[in-house]
Design an enzyme around this catalytic site. Structure first.
Site, PDB file in Angstrom:
ATOM      1  N   LYS A 160       0.822  -1.214   0.000  1.00  0.00           N
ATOM      2  CA  LYS A 160       0.000   0.000   0.000  1.00  0.00           C
ATOM      3  C   LYS A 160       0.860   1.270   0.000  1.00  0.00           C
ATOM      4  CE  LYS A 160      -2.214  -1.061   3.763  1.00  0.00           C
ATOM      5  NZ  LYS A 160      -1.546  -2.359   4.013  1.00  0.00           N
ATOM      6  N   GLU A 186       2.339   6.397  11.697  1.00  0.00           N
ATOM      7  CA  GLU A 186       3.470   5.900  10.927  1.00  0.00           C
ATOM      8  C   GLU A 186       4.610   5.448  11.848  1.00  0.00           C
ATOM      9  OE1 GLU A 186       4.369   6.209   7.095  1.00  0.00           O
ATOM     10  OE2 GLU A 186       2.368   5.454   7.518  1.00  0.00           O
ATOM     11  N   ARG A 187       5.331   4.434  11.418  1.00  0.00           N
ATOM     12  CA  ARG A 187       6.593   4.120  12.073  1.00  0.00           C
ATOM     13  C   ARG A 187       7.598   5.190  11.673  1.00  0.00           C
ATOM     14  NH1 ARG A 187       4.482  -0.362   9.697  1.00  0.00           N
ATOM     15  NH2 ARG A 187       3.879  -2.100  11.040  1.00  0.00           N
TER      16      ARG A 187
END
Length: 467
Positions: A160, A186-187
């Site tokens: 994705k 988000e990381r």
């Protein structure tokens, strides 16, 4: 007489994790207003409700470590705002517009509230025409629309984020506008890699990135998407720009809302989701539209938990989308990237009146061939191709060539696959698919069609004609 612009003073009277109750002496700040807790500069929180005529319940967007009962609180009589404007282009910021990229203060003096009503009906413009991404399988089976909302559905690890990065790469020049990226949950590694890739591709100056990382409290993660949307609305409404809003990942916005709902003591709904699930998703989606002032389109990644497309969060999101791109774990396992499932992907644009009769006819024929291939796969795996009729063998061969042709090298993956990216106009894709369906590639080995741009790259005589 009370000055409505004066800050409101209060005292912390309750702390339960990131939920903090504050008693105000004069009057309560409104819901969604900003409150700073403790000694200056204070822990930032937003008002989520009024417990009584004196006590407001707030949810912090920062850890509450060190906060104590009786600590001072300072409330803002106005809603939470985010800086907006050209100064955000080329920058990575948090939900309050504070820089995360180490490049100094953000040059943005104007501000807009995060929570806003959708544009009124008389200002909206419906989607008008197809927006070409240059990605073959997307443009053919799931065309995007100017002014529309597109979602990329898929489980973990099916590609994705890579697709979203490719959309950003191709969108800035085509839209002659700007891209706003919302990184929800988000990381930190993912955010850094995306920022570096966008900068390497030379489109960072046309992109604003808003991040709320996975380590942030749920109150912060829930507001990141609204912050990015507010920035995008300013480019559309005040500056008249064409805007691409990219969201990764909308499911984490829902997940943060679920955590917030639990923290505030609300009774969970189906599968543990918040009872306001539909309203939480609609709050974001209904603001994404083109108006008389400018264009806005959106591409949003949506994580599918346990690959269950019947999950309530996925279903509610699906209702708002004009184009839905389904990524398949089975296709990814075969090494076919992008791992788009053409039989499950759809778009409101796939109408002869929008994309044209030729495009619609090619899609219908291709789906027939691919659908027949899926029906024959069990026979192929158990008995082999020799047990098929001649017509079915021909169908299987063309379906396998179609599947290979729909793989494509991306510009954002050049460093990983060692092959230059390709962008293919939709007219060329239609002509190439017609050629494959007509049998003009039956003698071409399937592996030669993998990670290819147009058929003409193999042999100019193989490609169809665009006319």
């Amino acid at each position: 007489m009370i000055d409505a612009s004066e800050p409101l003073h209060g005292t912390v009277v309750g702390i339960r994790g990131t939920v903090v109750d504050v008693r105000f002496t004069d009057r309560l700040p409104p819901v969604n207003a900003l409150v700073r807790l403790g000694d200056a500069p204070g822990i930032r929180a937003s008002v989520r409700g009024h417990v009584s005529g004196e006590v407001a319940r707030t949810l912090t967007v920062e850890p509450t470590r060190g906060l104590r009962l009786g600590a001072p609180a300072l409330g803002d009589p106005t809603p939470v705002t985010v800086p907006v404007g050209e100064g955000l282009l080329g920058r990575m910021v948090d939900l309050f517009g504070a820089p995360l990229d180490g490049r100094g203060p953000v040059d943005a003096t104007a501000a807009r509230p995060l929570h806003r009503d959708p544009p009124p009906a008389h200002e909206r413009r419906p989607w008008s025409h197809v927006y070409g991404t240059g990605i073959k399988v997307v443009d053919l089976f799931c065309p995007f629309l100017h002014g529309g909302r597109a979602a990329v559905f898929g489980g973990a690890g099916v590609g994705k984020t890579v697709l979203l990065a490719e959309f950003i790469h191709s969108a800035v020049a085509q839209l002659s506008g700007v891209a706003v990226f919302a990184g929800i949950g988000e990381r930190s590694r993912e955010g850094l890699e995306l920022w570096q890739e966008i900068e390497r591709r030379g489109v960072l100056d046309h992109t604003a990135l808003v991040f709320g990382q996975m380590k942030e409290p749920p109150g912060a993660r829930q507001l990141v998407g609204l912050s990015a949307l507010t920035i995008a609305e300013h480019f559309r409404d005040e500056l008249g720009r064409s805007v691409l809003l990219v969201v990764d990942n909308l499911y984490r916005h829902v997940q943060a809302g679920m955590e917030v709902s639990g923290l505030l003591g609300r009774m969970p709904s189906r599968v543990g989701y918040q009872p306001t699930l539909a309203a939480d998703i609609a709050e974001v989606q209904e603001r994404i539209t083109s108006t008389v002032h400018g264009d806005m389109m959106s591409v949003q990644a949506v994580y599918v938990p346990a690959d269950d497309f019947g999950d309530p969060a996925v279903v509610h999101t699906f209702w708002h989308m004009d184009s839905t791109l389904m990524l398949s774990r089975d296709i990814a396992a075969e090494g076919l990237y992008p791992a788009v499932d053409p039989l499950r992907s759809s778009s409101k644009a796939l109408d002869p009146g929008v994309v044209g009769a030729r495009h619609a006819a090619v899609v219908e024929h291709a789906r027939e061939v691919l659908g027949r291939y899926e029906e024959l796969r069990d026979i192929l795996s158990m008995l082999g191709a020799d047990e098929l009729s001649e017509q079915d063998r021909r169908t299987v061969g063309r379906a396998m060539r179609l599947r290979a042709y729909f793989t494509q090298p991306f510009f954002v993956t050049e460093a990983f696959i060692g092959r230059p990216g390709r962008s293919v106009p939709v007219e060329t894709t239609i002509a190439d698919v017609e050629a494959i369906l007509a049998g003009r590639c039956d003698a071409v080995p399937v592996e030669r069609l993998h990670q290819l741009g147009a058929l003409a790259e193999l042999d100019p005589s193989l490609g169809g004609t665009d006319a």
